[in-house]
Design an enzyme around this catalytic site. Structure first.
Site, PDB file in Angstrom:
ATOM      1  N   GLU A  27     -20.031 -53.299  84.905  1.00 38.87           N
ATOM      2  CA  GLU A  27     -20.896 -53.015  83.763  1.00 38.87           C
ATOM      3  C   GLU A  27     -20.031 -52.600  82.582  1.00 38.87           C
ATOM      4  O   GLU A  27     -18.977 -51.990  82.767  1.00 38.87           O
ATOM      5  CB  GLU A  27     -21.869 -51.886  84.144  1.00 38.87           C
ATOM      6  CG  GLU A  27     -22.906 -51.550  83.096  1.00 38.87           C
ATOM      7  CD  GLU A  27     -22.503 -50.419  82.153  1.00 38.87           C
ATOM      8  OE1 GLU A  27     -23.294 -50.096  81.238  1.00 38.87           O
ATOM      9  OE2 GLU A  27     -21.393 -49.861  82.320  1.00 38.87           O
ATOM     10  N   HIS A  62     -17.962 -47.268  75.177  1.00 36.24           N
ATOM     11  CA  HIS A  62     -19.278 -46.669  75.379  1.00 36.24           C
ATOM     12  C   HIS A  62     -19.772 -45.876  74.175  1.00 36.24           C
ATOM     13  O   HIS A  62     -20.874 -46.084  73.684  1.00 36.24           O
ATOM     14  CB  HIS A  62     -19.268 -45.750  76.602  1.00 36.24           C
ATOM     15  CG  HIS A  62     -20.560 -45.036  76.808  1.00 36.24           C
ATOM     16  ND1 HIS A  62     -20.802 -43.782  76.267  1.00 36.24           N
ATOM     17  CD2 HIS A  62     -21.687 -45.396  77.470  1.00 36.24           C
ATOM     18  CE1 HIS A  62     -22.031 -43.404  76.592  1.00 36.24           C
ATOM     19  NE2 HIS A  62     -22.590 -44.352  77.318  1.00 36.24           N
ATOM     20  N   ASP A  88     -20.029 -51.815  77.927  1.00 37.04           N
ATOM     21  CA  ASP A  88     -20.770 -51.452  76.718  1.00 37.04           C
ATOM     22  C   ASP A  88     -20.128 -52.145  75.529  1.00 37.04           C
ATOM     23  O   ASP A  88     -18.899 -52.150  75.397  1.00 37.04           O
ATOM     24  CB  ASP A  88     -20.716 -49.936  76.492  1.00 37.04           C
ATOM     25  CG  ASP A  88     -21.178 -49.150  77.708  1.00 37.04           C
ATOM     26  OD1 ASP A  88     -22.397 -49.046  77.902  1.00 37.04           O
ATOM     27  OD2 ASP A  88     -20.314 -48.643  78.456  1.00 37.04           O
ATOM     28  N   GLU A 142     -24.047 -54.311  78.451  1.00 37.30           N
ATOM     29  CA  GLU A 142     -24.977 -53.505  77.661  1.00 37.30           C
ATOM     30  C   GLU A 142     -24.645 -53.603  76.176  1.00 37.30           C
ATOM     31  O   GLU A 142     -23.520 -53.322  75.758  1.00 37.30           O
ATOM     32  CB  GLU A 142     -24.924 -52.037  78.088  1.00 37.30           C
ATOM     33  CG  GLU A 142     -25.900 -51.182  77.274  1.00 37.30           C
ATOM     34  CD  GLU A 142     -25.855 -49.708  77.610  1.00 37.30           C
ATOM     35  OE1 GLU A 142     -26.370 -48.908  76.803  1.00 37.30           O
ATOM     36  OE2 GLU A 142     -25.298 -49.343  78.674  1.00 37.30           O
ATOM     37  N   HIS A 183     -19.739 -49.142  87.241  1.00 38.52           N
ATOM     38  CA  HIS A 183     -20.131 -48.689  85.907  1.00 38.52           C
ATOM     39  C   HIS A 183     -18.914 -48.481  85.014  1.00 38.52           C
ATOM     40  O   HIS A 183     -18.055 -47.648  85.302  1.00 38.52           O
ATOM     41  CB  HIS A 183     -20.906 -47.378  86.059  1.00 38.52           C
ATOM     42  CG  HIS A 183     -21.416 -46.806  84.789  1.00 38.52           C
ATOM     43  ND1 HIS A 183     -20.971 -45.604  84.291  1.00 38.52           N
ATOM     44  CD2 HIS A 183     -22.346 -47.254  83.914  1.00 38.52           C
ATOM     45  CE1 HIS A 183     -21.616 -45.329  83.174  1.00 38.52           C
ATOM     46  NE2 HIS A 183     -22.453 -46.309  82.913  1.00 38.52           N
TER      47      HIS A 183
END
Length: 300
Positions: free
Chosen positions: A76, A91, A78, A159, A49
């Site tokens: 992962e 993020h 953002d 994301e 993450h």
């Protein structure tokens, strides 16, 4: 709050070897995090993450490099957009928590990403807040990030963050992915998933690129799941909001590509919770501490 392990513990994991039946099996860079290996063993895939963000500043190149060294394929991130239209990997929609923006630009509160140009953000230190050893780390552009993931032979759970703030970000993200070579058949089928908390965003991505795997972040009711199955392949919930029955309900539906829907849960950073969600039947676990979770689900 992140808790960093002792350096010795991290080093021990990096050099880890497993002795089995008199032989030795070493975990290389594509070992513990390999989706193919995990699926073959019936174990959830572990996603790093924001990179290995328990041990390096989140969403930086250092964090994905560390995830690679720990042996994890999947990372992962953002994605948000700057004032002048550059996609960057961060993020929060503000720069305050993970950079020194308040020192560099003291008069520009609340320091929103969308209010700064890419050149201004490139000046910021995105590592010192986490530890002196990461001083000088930068907020990467999506292009830079994709280049590093590609170099590391990793895979990406991307994301799209707060799309309501950035009209057209779905199309722009797909363009950057395409320009970087990430929308060919190999990447689309094996190395890329796009997710968002916004159902509209996921629906747009699916409409623009129906071949691309997508995920919705959240926990729809069982009654609402069929509606999501029309435009997405995965439902990715917070781990405290699910049960084995809910996971089974997701698995019982065919997603947008005609295959059983999957569940990747977040954010799980301890062994007990990792084993708990594994017992629920999740397909993947998204974690800041991928080594901790991998060891737990492997049963070491």
């Amino acid at each position: 709050m992140y808790v960093r392990p002792a350096a010795a513990a991290a080093a021990a994991f990096l050099g880890f070897t497993l002795t089995l039946l008199g032989g030795t099996a070493s975990y290389a860079a594509t070992g513990p995090g390999s989706a193919t290996d995990r699926a073959a063993l019936g174990e959830p895939v572990v996603y790093a993450h924001r990179g290995a963000s328990a041990y390096a500043p989140e969403n930086t190149l250092a964090a994905i490099d560390l995830a690679m060294r720990l042996g994890f394929d999947w990372v992962e991130n953002d994605v948000q957009r700057t004032k002048d239209g550059e996609l960057v990997v961060i993020h929060d929609d503000t720069l305050a928590r993970t950079t020194n923006v308040e020192e560099v630009f003291p008069g520009r509160s609340p320091w929103k990403v969308k209010d700064f140009t890419a050149a201004e953000i490139a000046r910021l230190d995105a590592g010192s807040w986490f530890g002196e050893e990461y001083a000088g780390a930068r907020v990467p552009t999506l292009r830079q990030y994709l280049g590093r993931v590609q170099r590391n032979q990793q895979k990406l759970l991307l994301e799209i963050k707060k799309p309501e703030l950035y009209p057209g970000i779905e199309e722009q993200t797909l363009k950057v992915l395409g320009d970087a070579g990430w929308l060919d058949e190999r990447h689309v089928t094996q190395r890329l998933v796009v997710q968002s908390f916004s159902a509209d965003c996921v629906r747009i991505v699916h409409r623009l690129r129906p071949d691309l795997l997508t995920a919705f972040l959240g926990t729809p009711t069982v009654a609402d799941l069929p509606r999501y199955a029309e435009f997405t392949d995965r439902i990715n919930p917070w781990h405290t909001t699910i049960s084995a029955d809910w996971v089974a309900a997701v698995h019982g539906l065919l997603g947008a590509h005609g295959k059983a829907m999957e569940v990747d849960t977040w954010i799980v950073d301890d062994a007990a919770t990792a084993r708990k969600v594994q017992d629920m039947g999740v397909d993947g676990i998204i974690t800041n501490a991928p080594d901790v979770v991998q060891e737990a689900v492997d049963g070491f």
